[in-house]
Design a protein around this motif. Structure first.
Motif, PDB file in Angstrom:
ATOM      1  N   ALA A  44       0.829  -1.205   0.000  1.00 30.00           N
ATOM      2  CA  ALA A  44       0.000   0.000   0.000  1.00 30.00           C
ATOM      3  C   ALA A  44       0.865   1.257   0.000  1.00 30.00           C
ATOM      4  N   ASN A  45       0.386   2.280  -0.699  1.00 30.25           N
ATOM      5  CA  ASN A  45       1.049   3.579  -0.778  1.00 30.25           C
ATOM      6  C   ASN A  45       2.450   3.473  -1.371  1.00 30.25           C
ATOM      7  N   GLY A  46       2.619   2.560  -2.320  1.00 32.28           N
ATOM      8  CA  GLY A  46       3.903   2.452  -3.002  1.00 32.28           C
ATOM      9  C   GLY A  46       4.111   3.517  -4.057  1.00 32.28           C
ATOM     10  N   HIS A  47       3.047   4.317  -4.324  1.00 28.48           N
ATOM     11  CA  HIS A  47       3.154   5.396  -5.310  1.00 28.48           C
ATOM     12  C   HIS A  47       3.191   6.770  -4.653  1.00 28.48           C
ATOM     13  N   PHE A  48       3.105   6.801  -3.327  1.00 27.08           N
ATOM     14  CA  PHE A  48       3.231   8.055  -2.571  1.00 27.08           C
ATOM     15  C   PHE A  48       2.293   9.135  -3.123  1.00 27.08           C
ATOM     16  N   THR A  49       1.044   8.740  -3.391  1.00 27.03           N
ATOM     17  CA  THR A  49       0.113   9.663  -4.038  1.00 27.03           C
ATOM     18  C   THR A  49      -0.249  10.862  -3.169  1.00 27.03           C
ATOM     19  N   GLU A  50      -0.238  10.685  -1.828  1.00 30.89           N
ATOM     20  CA  GLU A  50      -0.602  11.797  -0.952  1.00 30.89           C
ATOM     21  C   GLU A  50       0.411  12.052   0.158  1.00 30.89           C
ATOM     22  N   ASN A  51       1.092  10.994   0.625  1.00 33.90           N
ATOM     23  CA  ASN A  51       2.002  11.139   1.756  1.00 33.90           C
ATOM     24  C   ASN A  51       2.952   9.947   1.796  1.00 33.90           C
ATOM     25  N   LEU A  52       3.682   9.807   2.905  1.00 38.75           N
ATOM     26  CA  LEU A  52       4.610   8.691   3.101  1.00 38.75           C
ATOM     27  C   LEU A  52       4.075   7.699   4.125  1.00 38.75           C
ATOM     28  N   ALA A  53       2.766   7.712   4.357  1.00 36.07           N
ATOM     29  CA  ALA A  53       2.160   6.864   5.380  1.00 36.07           C
ATOM     30  C   ALA A  53       2.474   5.393   5.142  1.00 36.07           C
TER      31      ALA A  53
END
Length: 347
Positions: free
Chosen positions: A171-180
């Protein structure tokens, strides 16, 4: 004369495919082109030209100035911050260019642009080669994905087979909004409005004396014996050449805890400053499908992205980190540490 031979038992003959959650219909073109829309060129079903087994593929004649394209709309329920990975096997007999793309939409019928898309263009090989791209889901989520497979050339024929659209486990491997979800361990990391795929976003690191390092724990899909995973990502050096090292630490616990069951590393070299480079384990040929076999019993993996040669103050970007199931030919290729799924016989 007797010769000792290895014979497969029923367990070893099972494919690891149930681990994959392919969202595409008729992805292997087994009997026809059903489920796919021909948008350009002339396409036919080839009953014997597939991969990894000759069970069918989509074939097109390459005509100069003409784009041969197939599309499919796949309904989905993707949350913001999640990701999808699209791959397909392509080969050609002449000079050709292939393009694989995925576009996200807010309605289930591939209408209402969700504002996200990703594409990759490359030269198909004479033998089967894997084309692979990933996309991050923007704020608001996505209800469908339009998959597009395109081929252009000046003659000859080309084939497409074994397409797959899978939910990304990282999840969030594209850093679309943050580094969460990421552990920022070495260097100074921030999320910036830059990257390769839409929506834009990447992780930016200013190196420390030890370089720069970022990691996250990924829960692996449940599997009975062993499975395999496709690992990929991209990085961009701004100030100095150096390798990006991706280390995979497999654990028996769900939170990257318990016993460490094995470690593997992938190395990607920076060929040109300011250019996005790829790291992946996608270079293997069929029937392995470029997959990374996991140790038996592994329930999570720590994905560590490290730039050891970065000098203090140097800048590097990371984007499109992806972990998705990838079927191996056999469930147990001896990577589990034993031969429990194999039997020996003497003919």
């Amino acid at each position: 004369m007797h010769r000792t031979a290895l014979a497969l038992n029923a367990a070893a003959l099972l494919l690891a495919a149930p681990v994959s959650a392919n969202l595409l219909g008729n992805a292997d073109f087994t009997d026809s082109l059903s489920g796919w829309t021909i948008e350009g060129g002339a396409w036919n079903h080839d009953a014997t030209g597939g991969t990894p087994t000759p069970s069918g593929s989509a074939r097109t004649n390459l005509v100069s100035g003409t784009t041969s394209s197939l599309t499919q709309c796949a309904p989905l329920d993707a949350e913001a911050g999640s990701g999808l990975a699209l791959r397909a096997w392509v080969r050609s007999t002449g000079s050709a260019t292939s393009r694989i793309a995925v576009e996200l939409y807010s309605s289930a019928d591939c209408s209402g642009d969700a504002g996200a898309g990703s594409a990759l263009q490359q030269q198909p090989e004479v033998g089967w080669g894997l084309t692979y791209t990933t996309v991050g889901v923007p704020a608001g989520g996505a209800a469908s994905a339009l998959v597009r497979l395109e081929l252009e050339g000046d003659g000859g024929q080309a084939w497409v087979d074994a397409a797959s659209l899978d939910p990304d486990l990282a999840a969030n491997g594209h850093f679309t909004e943050n580094l969460a979800g990421w552990s920022l361990e070495i260097g100074s990391w921030t999320r910036v409005e830059d990257g390769l795929s839409e929506p834009l976003g990447s992780g930016r690191a200013v190196g420390a004396m030890e370089g720069a390092l970022i990691s996250r724990c990924v829960v692996l899909a449940a599997h009975p014996l062993s499975a395999a995973y496709l690992i990929s990502g991209r990085f961009n050096h701004q100030d100095d050449f150096g390798n990006g090292v991706v280390t995979l630490l497999f654990y028996e616990g769900l939170n990257c805890d318990g016993n460490n069951l094995g470690t593997r590393s992938l190395v990607g070299g920076a060929g040109q400053l300011g250019t996005w480079e790829s790291f992946s384990n996608l270079d293997l040929s069929p029937p392995l499908h470029g997959a990374e076999p996991t140790p038996r019993g592994a329930r999570s993996v720590s994905v560590v992205v490290w730039f050891p040669l970065l000098f203090a103050g140097d800048v590097v970007y990371v984007d499109d980190v992806s972990v998705v199931p990838g079927p191996l030919l056999f469930l147990d290729g001896f990577e589990s540490g034993d031969t429990g799924s194999w039997s020996a016989s003497v003919p």
